[in-house]
Scaffold this motif. Structure first.
Motif, mmCIF file in Angstrom:
data_model
loop_
_atom_site.group_PDB
_atom_site.id
_atom_site.type_symbol
_atom_site.label_atom_id
_atom_site.label_comp_id
_atom_site.label_asym_id
_atom_site.label_seq_id
_atom_site.Cartn_x
_atom_site.Cartn_y
_atom_site.Cartn_z
ATOM 1 N N LEU A 286 26.729 -8.173 24.041
ATOM 2 C CA LEU A 286 26.765 -9.585 24.432
ATOM 3 C C LEU A 286 28.168 -10.152 24.256
ATOM 4 N N SER A 309 27.472 -12.095 31.779
ATOM 5 C CA SER A 309 27.509 -12.709 30.453
ATOM 6 C C SER A 309 26.110 -13.058 29.934
ATOM 7 N N PHE A 312 22.727 -9.721 28.213
ATOM 8 C CA PHE A 312 22.298 -9.314 26.879
ATOM 9 C C PHE A 312 21.851 -10.486 26.005
ATOM 10 N N LEU A 313 21.731 -11.673 26.613
ATOM 11 C CA LEU A 313 21.297 -12.825 25.822
ATOM 12 C C LEU A 313 19.820 -12.733 25.447
ATOM 13 N N SER A 316 19.106 -10.003 23.017
ATOM 14 C CA SER A 316 19.540 -10.379 21.662
ATOM 15 C C SER A 316 18.513 -11.285 20.995
#
Length: 420
Positions: A286, A309, A312-313, A316
């Motif tokens: 991330l 961007s 991977f939010l 996570s």
């Protein structure tokens, strides 16, 4: 397993209803910043007043979530969630009725609305083990939860603007909050919500915060929240020089699309090993994906970087939900999840506050660089606290036997955990 696994999950008794009710119940919270600003402006308030009202709502919400989460752990869901939802909605009714002519009343109204926002997120995550039983299904539910949140934060503002166009900002506030109460009602009258009880807890004034592992996680997600907050401001600065509001809309939609895609793929996979170690790897990815935003290329390339961007939010967040569940001291699961919501929100506010002056005095690239720096800071926090995260605090969850299984057995379906 992919989409089939998600469909199997939603076919489980109560699952679709609880997820839908929670998302609907959270609409007032997801849309409050834009709804309050639009109402204040339509009522004759200045931009400064509108922004201050939204900020007070956010601050009150950050304070109220863990307090109400602890109350849920102590008193059960129906006794806290529904009354809180009603009082929160009445706060917005007071704002609409009194208007912004008397600022003190307006600020009190949004403070009540924010403080009493029910902790439906934490409540849902506490319910999943009892509803779904198997650990792999619970982990997949956490992933679906994170993905659904991305959809809600995309659709919610669109719904507000549609209501404003069809009626008025005041009507939008009232309708959204009425719908939110109905969503909370749908959850708390369900069998799982009424039957759920938190495990016995050790009396301690710190509650969930006495867990070193949870504190480490919260520290990391404070910076991830700051990264997102800075991107929202940097995106405005970029759009001002590249085409205006339409470009900003594309950037934010791309960020959400990336998170949705990443969460969907992550939740469809089977995972093994420690979620704490996996969280470190996902946050590293991330942070790396935030760095190219500072290049600020042309619009098409910037949209693609925004998608990257966001990838991977949601993973996570999903992985963090599992870690929160493992690190929460017994009897504090709802409070622990609520602290994650609070920390993420506070971090977002800090990121917004930092990126604004940076964008104004240094430029758009520097404002996006704030996001990259915050992502790296989150990674450093996790790396520095690996020992604290390595030891689960002991599982909570209530009466369901599955909630008492905190083993490190292979995680299936997604092995992640919450949503912020």
């Amino acid at each position: 397993m992919g989409a089939t696994g998600y469909l199997e999950l939603l076919r489980a008794p109560h699952a679709a209803r609880l997820l839908t009710g929670t998302l609907v119940g959270r609409l007032p919270n997801a849309t409050a910043p834009i709804a309050v600003v639009l109402f204040a402006r339509a009522d004759g308030g200045s931009y400064s007043l509108a922004g201050a009202l939204a900020a007070v709502y956010g601050l009150a919400n950050a304070v109220g979530q863990p307090l109400l989460g602890r109350a849920v752990d102590l008193r059960g869901q129906p006794r806290v969630q529904l009354p809180a939802a009603v009082v929160s909605a009445l706060g917005m009714v007071l704002l609409v009725g009194a208007g912004t002519g008397t600022p003190a009343v307006a600020f009190a109204a949004v403070a009540v609305a924010g403080l009493c926002t029910p902790p439906l997120e934490g409540g849902l995550r506490a319910l999943w083990p009892g509803v779904l039983g198997r650990t792999d299904r619970v982990h997949r539910a956490y992933a679906l939860d994170a993905v659904a949140q991305e959809v809600m934060f995309t659709v919610g503002p669109l719904l507000v603007t549609a209501l404003v166009a069809l009626a008025s900002p005041a009507a939008a506030l009232l309708v959204i909050n009425a719908v939110g109460v109905l969503g909370a009602l749908s959850v708390v009258v369900s069998g799982p919500s009424r039957a759920w009880r938190s495990a016995d807890r050790e009396a301690h004034w710190l509650g969930a915060l006495r867990s070193p592992g949870l504190l480490a996680l919260l520290g990391a997600f404070l910076f991830i929240g700051a990264a997102l907050g800075s991107i929202t401001v940097a995106g405005v600065a970029y759009a001002d020089g590249a085409g205006g509001d339409a470009v900003y809309g594309w950037l934010m939609a791309a960020l959400g699309l990336g998170a949705l895609l990443g969460g969907a793929v992550y939740g469809a996979r089977d995972w093994t090993g420690s979620p704490e170690r996996r969280l470190l790897a996902v946050v590293a990815l991330l942070a790396v994906c935030y760095l190219p935003l500072a290049l600020t290329p042309g619009t098409a390339a910037m949209v693609l970087l925004s998608v990257l961007s966001g990838v991977f939010l949601a993973p996570s967040l999903a992985c963090a939900f599992v870690v929160v569940d493992r690190q929460a001291p017994q009897g504090t699961v709802t409070e622990a999840f609520s602290w994650l919501v609070t920390t993420f929100g506070v971090g977002s506010a800090l990121g917004t506050a930092v990126a604004g002056p940076v964008a104004q005095h240094t430029g758009t690239s520097a404002a996006f660089a704030v996001a990259g720096a915050a992502g790296l800071a989150a990674l450093l926090v996790l790396a520095a606290t690996r020992r604290a995260l390595a030891v689960p605090a002991g599982r909570d969850g209530g009466r369901a036997p599955a909630e008492n299984d905190r083993s490190d057995a292979p995680e299936h379906g997604f092995s992640s955990g919450h949503q912020a």
